[in-house]
Scaffold this motif. Sequence first.
Motif, PDB file in Angstrom:
ATOM      1  N   TYR A   1       8.157   6.260  17.768  1.00  0.00           N
ATOM      2  CA  TYR A   1       8.560   6.602  16.413  1.00  0.00           C
ATOM      3  C   TYR A   1      10.055   6.365  16.179  1.00  0.00           C
TER       4      TYR A   1
ATOM      5  N   LEU B   1      -6.263   1.108   5.770  1.00  0.00           N
ATOM      6  CA  LEU B   1      -6.063  -0.263   6.174  1.00  0.00           C
ATOM      7  C   LEU B   1      -6.970  -0.682   7.327  1.00  0.00           C
TER       8      LEU B   1
ATOM      9  N   GLU C   1       6.149   7.116   1.349  1.00  0.00           N
ATOM     10  CA  GLU C   1       4.800   6.563   1.205  1.00  0.00           C
ATOM     11  C   GLU C   1       4.813   5.347   0.287  1.00  0.00           C
TER      12      GLU C   1
ATOM     13  N   ASP D   1       3.156  -1.509   4.387  1.00  0.00           N
ATOM     14  CA  ASP D   1       2.666  -0.131   4.380  1.00  0.00           C
ATOM     15  C   ASP D   1       3.566   0.743   5.230  1.00  0.00           C
ATOM     16  N   ALA D   2       3.587   2.019   4.897  1.00  0.00           N
ATOM     17  CA  ALA D   2       4.213   2.983   5.800  1.00  0.00           C
ATOM     18  C   ALA D   2       3.258   3.193   6.969  1.00  0.00           C
ATOM     19  N   ILE D   3       3.809   3.238   8.180  1.00  0.00           N
ATOM     20  CA  ILE D   3       2.938   3.360   9.354  1.00  0.00           C
ATOM     21  C   ILE D   3       3.449   4.451  10.279  1.00  0.00           C
ATOM     22  N   ILE D   4       2.553   4.942  11.114  1.00  0.00           N
ATOM     23  CA  ILE D   4       2.960   5.850  12.182  1.00  0.00           C
ATOM     24  C   ILE D   4       2.869   5.065  13.475  1.00  0.00           C
ATOM     25  N   PRO D   5       4.001   4.530  13.948  1.00  0.00           N
ATOM     26  CA  PRO D   5       3.941   3.685  15.146  1.00  0.00           C
ATOM     27  C   PRO D   5       3.790   4.530  16.409  1.00  0.00           C
ATOM     28  N   VAL D   6       3.477   3.860  17.493  1.00  0.00           N
ATOM     29  CA  VAL D   6       3.317   4.571  18.759  1.00  0.00           C
ATOM     30  C   VAL D   6       4.659   5.176  19.175  1.00  0.00           C
TER      31      VAL D   6
ATOM     32  N   PRO E   1       7.740   6.493   7.972  1.00  0.00           N
ATOM     33  CA  PRO E   1       8.347   7.264   6.884  1.00  0.00           C
ATOM     34  C   PRO E   1       9.256   8.363   7.423  1.00  0.00           C
TER      35      PRO E   1
ATOM     36  N   LEU F   1       0.837  -1.194   0.000  1.00  0.00           N
ATOM     37  CA  LEU F   1       0.000   0.000   0.000  1.00  0.00           C
ATOM     38  C   LEU F   1       0.876   1.249   0.000  1.00  0.00           C
TER      39      LEU F   1
ATOM     40  N   LEU G   1       1.126  -7.459   9.196  1.00  0.00           N
ATOM     41  CA  LEU G   1       1.479  -6.152   8.651  1.00  0.00           C
ATOM     42  C   LEU G   1       2.954  -5.904   8.913  1.00  0.00           C
TER      43      LEU G   1
END
Lengths: 570, 160
Positions: free
Chosen positions: B69, B96, B16, B62-67, B120, B8, B115
């Motif tokens: 970073y 998603l 991205e 996928d690119a994610i925004i983790p808790v 990013p 994605l 996943l």
Amino acid sequence: MSKRIVVDPITRIEGHLRIEAVLDENNVIKDAYSSGTMWRGLELILKGRDPRDAWAFTQRICGVCTTVHALTSVRCVEDAIGAQIPPNARIIRNLIDVTQHTQDHLVHFYHLHALDWVDVVSALSADPKETSRIAQSLSAWPKSSPGYFKELQTRLTKFVESGQLGIFSNAYWGHKAYKLPAEVNLIAVAHYLEALDFQKEIVKIHAVFGGKNPHPNYTIGGMTCAIDPNSDNAINIQQLNMVKKIIDDTATFIDQVYIPDLIAIAGYYKGWLHGEGLGNYLSYGNFPQTADPASGLWPSGAILGKDLATIHEIDLADMGQVQEEIARSWYTYSKGDQAALHPWEGETNPKYVGPDLPYEYLDTDHKYSWLKAPRWKGNPMEVGPLARVLLQYAKQEPMIVDTVNGVLGALDVGPEALFSTLGRTAARGIECKQTAGFMSKFYNQLIDNIKAGDYQVFNNDLWDPERWPKECKGFGYTEAPRGALAHWIHIKDKKILDYQIVVPSTWNASPRDGKGQPGAYEAALANTPMEDPEQPLEVLRTIHSFDPCLACASHIMDMNGNEITTVKIV
Amino acid sequence: MVINVLGLGNIIFGDEGFGVEMVRQLPEYNSYPDYVNFIDGGTQGIYLLDYFESPECLLILDAIIPVEYDAEVYSYQGSDLPSFIHRKLSSHQIGLSELLSLAKLHEKMPRKIALIGIPPDNLDMGMGLSPKVRALIPKALAETDQILQSWISTGINQQH
């Protein structure tokens, strides 16, 4: 004291739409401001590239509208270099395009917009027997037994109680602006789920003709798919039969589910005819029937001030017609901020002068958006299904006149009801019925050609850039599901010198221009009364009725589960 | 058995494009049976639902925004994946997590789901991944391959 509400998807990624609305003491919207960001800067990626590759980049501008950008881009390059495409390529492009329209409208209605009118939680208290009775009174659709609705209700209840689906906790369930009885809500939820399943079928047509899905293949000079009725390695009889079945099922779904739902739901909201907006409508036309781009089944034209008696002709090559202004946008022009530039002389010089992050609200008295303000002969215009349906209604296209009059008659309202949020939503459904018919028409055109032995889908006369003019300009256009879309190109020495794109949502989500004229969203929100400013359901209804195409460029996953929309009262 | 590997993201916005870049590289990384499909899903949102619901096993890149970073490869499996739906202004914001909850509501969740994501570093418009993300690709490929191999061997065992 006036109140200002903000509806803003909070995201760390660019590409969102923000609405600020000023309310009077009675909670009626006096002024609205639309601010957004999009693909600004794409021309930098395209500059210097091979024009034959432009479609593959432009299709990534937008997540859902990939195919319309690819189509517009190949039309644009073909116009510039003077390439002709075979009739089969034209038909297949039309078929892919019209499939996209049909699927997109269906998904928009059920999966985005319906929840502005349908209270899902209320559906849990519906009586399945009564639901069945109402469903059977609306339509011959077979999935309508008491047992079917009972089973669905049980599944839904289990799901809501599991607490997994934030859809039920973050929305405005129980809001006073919801008017449907529980049973009609349950019917709509059932069709929400059925439409989810059904839209998966429709898009299989893209896989057949576009080769690769979900990003179909295009090429300058035609299409890349091979047709051979007797080959396993080309579009063959089995695949064509599958396409035919999907097309027939689509028409049935729209006739027996979408249109009856639209009428049933709208019947409870016909007292809510807000959201009229500009009264100016623009369509470029689409679905050409010959090599002439203007031979489209959808006509081109402009309507000003709701005057359906006068259709204005449009010309995308006329430097004085489609122009973009930046007086209230975060850009500069070399000719000054009051200039209006045709895309062939377009400039993209970003200059942010808005408030520093984080901010409470925008400086809406000055510049406040990353979107430019497109204008047609200086007029702000609404684009999309309502523009197209009104244009065809004005031109007395029989299918549209019949369907519009049928829907208006069923609702017992006059044609003036079309100029509203609900009118926009009805127009999308009416158009979807029309595009389902076009799917069948284009399929039959293709079959006739194949039967006559014409398998050609590609014309390589101008594939080789050596045969192109040293310098040329062109434009390509279509009507995307959301409205008028055009690309303009300037080619020099076989490379892209300039590329400009004006997408439908730039028209609709446009900020004010140099004369202070509002854009389509801004005008449509004005004068809307709100039940509860902290739950701005009415704002969402009207914005959703345009099917906004923003925030489309990225797809990032936020593991923190941040809320997207917040409302502030300041 | 069907395994869908779905990349994605948007390749014109730098990192991205991580997920799409991964599905382009994976078929070269190892050889996989025919029932493993590598799909460039782009940013198609709800239109990808069939790719979510139809396979036995689904692996998402996928690119994610983790808790937290940190620049590393993040891997989630099964119920670790959050599913929620927000109110949206645009149908294009369906991502998603929404697709996962729709699949659940449909009762069509794949048997196994994972996943692999990276945070990013650069999301500006432009082609290609940032150096930070490019450096994580070998590890991301290895972790993806490991999950795929375990699914493939389990699938074979179940057929006996």
